[in-house]
Scaffold this motif. Structure first.
Motif, PDB file in Angstrom:
ATOM      1  N   ASN A 275       0.900  -1.146   0.000  1.00 41.12           N
ATOM      2  CA  ASN A 275       0.000   0.000   0.000  1.00 41.12           C
ATOM      3  C   ASN A 275       0.946   1.204   0.000  1.00 41.12           C
TER       4      ASN A 275
ATOM      5  N   TYR B  92      -1.148  -8.012   2.934  1.00 40.29           N
ATOM      6  CA  TYR B  92      -1.776  -8.305   1.633  1.00 40.29           C
ATOM      7  C   TYR B  92      -1.351  -9.673   1.078  1.00 40.29           C
TER       8      TYR B  92
ATOM      9  N   LYS C 160      -7.575  -7.539   5.537  1.00 40.37           N
ATOM     10  CA  LYS C 160      -7.566  -7.554   4.062  1.00 40.37           C
ATOM     11  C   LYS C 160      -7.990  -8.908   3.506  1.00 40.37           C
TER      12      LYS C 160
HETATM   13  C1  LIG Z   1       0.171  -1.734   4.712  1.00 38.49           C
HETATM   14  C2  LIG Z   1      -0.980  -1.978   5.643  1.00 38.49           C
HETATM   15  N1  LIG Z   1      -0.753  -2.627   6.788  1.00 38.49           N
HETATM   16  C3  LIG Z   1      -1.778  -2.909   7.636  1.00 38.49           C
HETATM   17  C4  LIG Z   1      -3.066  -2.509   7.351  1.00 38.49           C
HETATM   18  C5  LIG Z   1      -4.167  -2.963   8.275  1.00 38.49           C
HETATM   19  O1  LIG Z   1      -4.743  -2.007   8.949  1.00 38.49           O
HETATM   20  P1  LIG Z   1      -5.969  -2.335   9.941  1.00 38.49           P
HETATM   21  O2  LIG Z   1      -5.799  -3.737  10.438  1.00 38.49           O
HETATM   22  O3  LIG Z   1      -5.817  -1.287  10.971  1.00 38.49           O
HETATM   23  O4  LIG Z   1      -7.193  -2.205   9.112  1.00 38.49           O
HETATM   24  C6  LIG Z   1      -3.324  -1.783   6.175  1.00 38.49           C
HETATM   25  C7  LIG Z   1      -4.673  -1.253   5.888  1.00 38.49           C
HETATM   26  O5  LIG Z   1      -4.886  -0.302   5.177  1.00 38.49           O
HETATM   27  C8  LIG Z   1      -2.258  -1.533   5.297  1.00 38.49           C
HETATM   28  O6  LIG Z   1      -2.464  -0.912   4.122  1.00 38.49           O
END
Ligand SMILES: Cc1ncc(COP(=O)(O)O)c(C=O)c1O
Length: 251
Positions: A25, A57, A89
């Motif tokens: 991301n 991911y 995810k």
């Molecule tokens: C790189 C990355 N790590 C972890 C997360 C997980 O975040 P969360 O568990 O707080 O939704 C995300 C979510 O956007 C992300 O993009």
């Protein structure tokens, strides 16, 4: 990376961390085993560098891309790697707020100490739901991959037909991160100058009601990020609007 580390000698109390996220991301880029090997070879030369590997991911990769972790490629890094993951995810459980990590005992107990004094713990309902996700049937993960791959293909195809936008094909996650350098300096229908990617995102929102995240927010410009975690119809509408927005730009 080697140059950067050599320029910053590591003292006995200095903690240096490499934060690594693949698939990524915001770009959707993912490192193959061969690419990871090049990275791990450098890391072996710098034993004081710790690694935080964000594998969230892991289950969202496309075109038969084979997901592997840094430590699978180089097990000698095991003792200085913290691997984190979560159900947000791959299991589509964003709102449940469950993530988890594995790593050296000393680091994990320090993490527990901080967390227990700040957020205590996630609710038991979420913990049981995460357990059910992680131990239950996994067929939907495979099905979801194809759904996301179809969405990615649509967005990449549509954006690639737009003059001035160049869209790399991501291997994973649910983002595309197109380059808009050819659009910088142009003027929108309402007279706004696209001076940077933030202005691009703002004008697109104001003039076409399409929300994207501008690249400067992630440190790489001029680009923007689209999340394709939405329906094909929504994505088609968004792409049509982005296309019409770009067609109406003038020098
Ligand atoms: C790189 C990355 N790590 C972890 C997360 C997980 O975040 P969360 O568990 O707080 O939704 C995300 C979510 O956007 C992300 O993009």
């Amino acid at each position: 990376m080697m140059k950067l580390l050599s320029q910053h000698p590591i003292g006995s109390h200095t903690q240096i961390w490499l934060i690594f996220n693949s698939p990524s991301n915001p770009t959707g880029a993912a490192y193959s085993a061969e690419e990871l090997k090049m990275l791990t070879d450098v890391l072996l030369e710098f034993p004081k560098v710790n690694i935080l590997s964000d594998d969230i991911y892991e289950h969202l990769t496309f075109d038969d891309f084979n997901f592997v972790t840094l430590v699978e490629v180089e097990p000698k890094l095991y003792d200085r790697t913290v691997t984190c993951n979560g159900v947000s995810k791959g299991y589509a459980m964003t709102g449940w707020r469950i993530g988890y990590a594995g790593g050296p005992k000393k680091i994990i107990s320090a993490m527990r100490k901080i967390q227990s004094q700040s957020t205590s713990n996630p609710c038991t309902i979420s913990q049981w739901a995460a357990l059910a996700a992680l131990t239950g049937p996994k067929d939907f993960i495979h099905e979801n991959k194809y759904i996301f791959e179809e969405r990615r293909n649509l967005v990449v195809k549509e954006l690639s037909t737009i003059d001035g936008i160049s869209c790399p094909i991501p291997n994973g996650a649910f983002y595309v991160y197109p380059d808009i350098s050819k659009l910088i300096g142009k003027k929108t229908q309402s007279g706004n100058v696209i001076s940077n990617d933030e202005q691009f995102a703002l004008s697109l929102l104001e003039e076409k009601n399409v929300a994207v995240v501008f690249g400067a927010a992630f440190g790489l410009s001029p680009n923007f990020r689209i999340s394709f975690a939405t329906s094909m119809d929504e994505l088609q509408t968004a792409c049509d609007r982005i296309s019409s927005f770009c067609k109406n730009l003038v020098d």
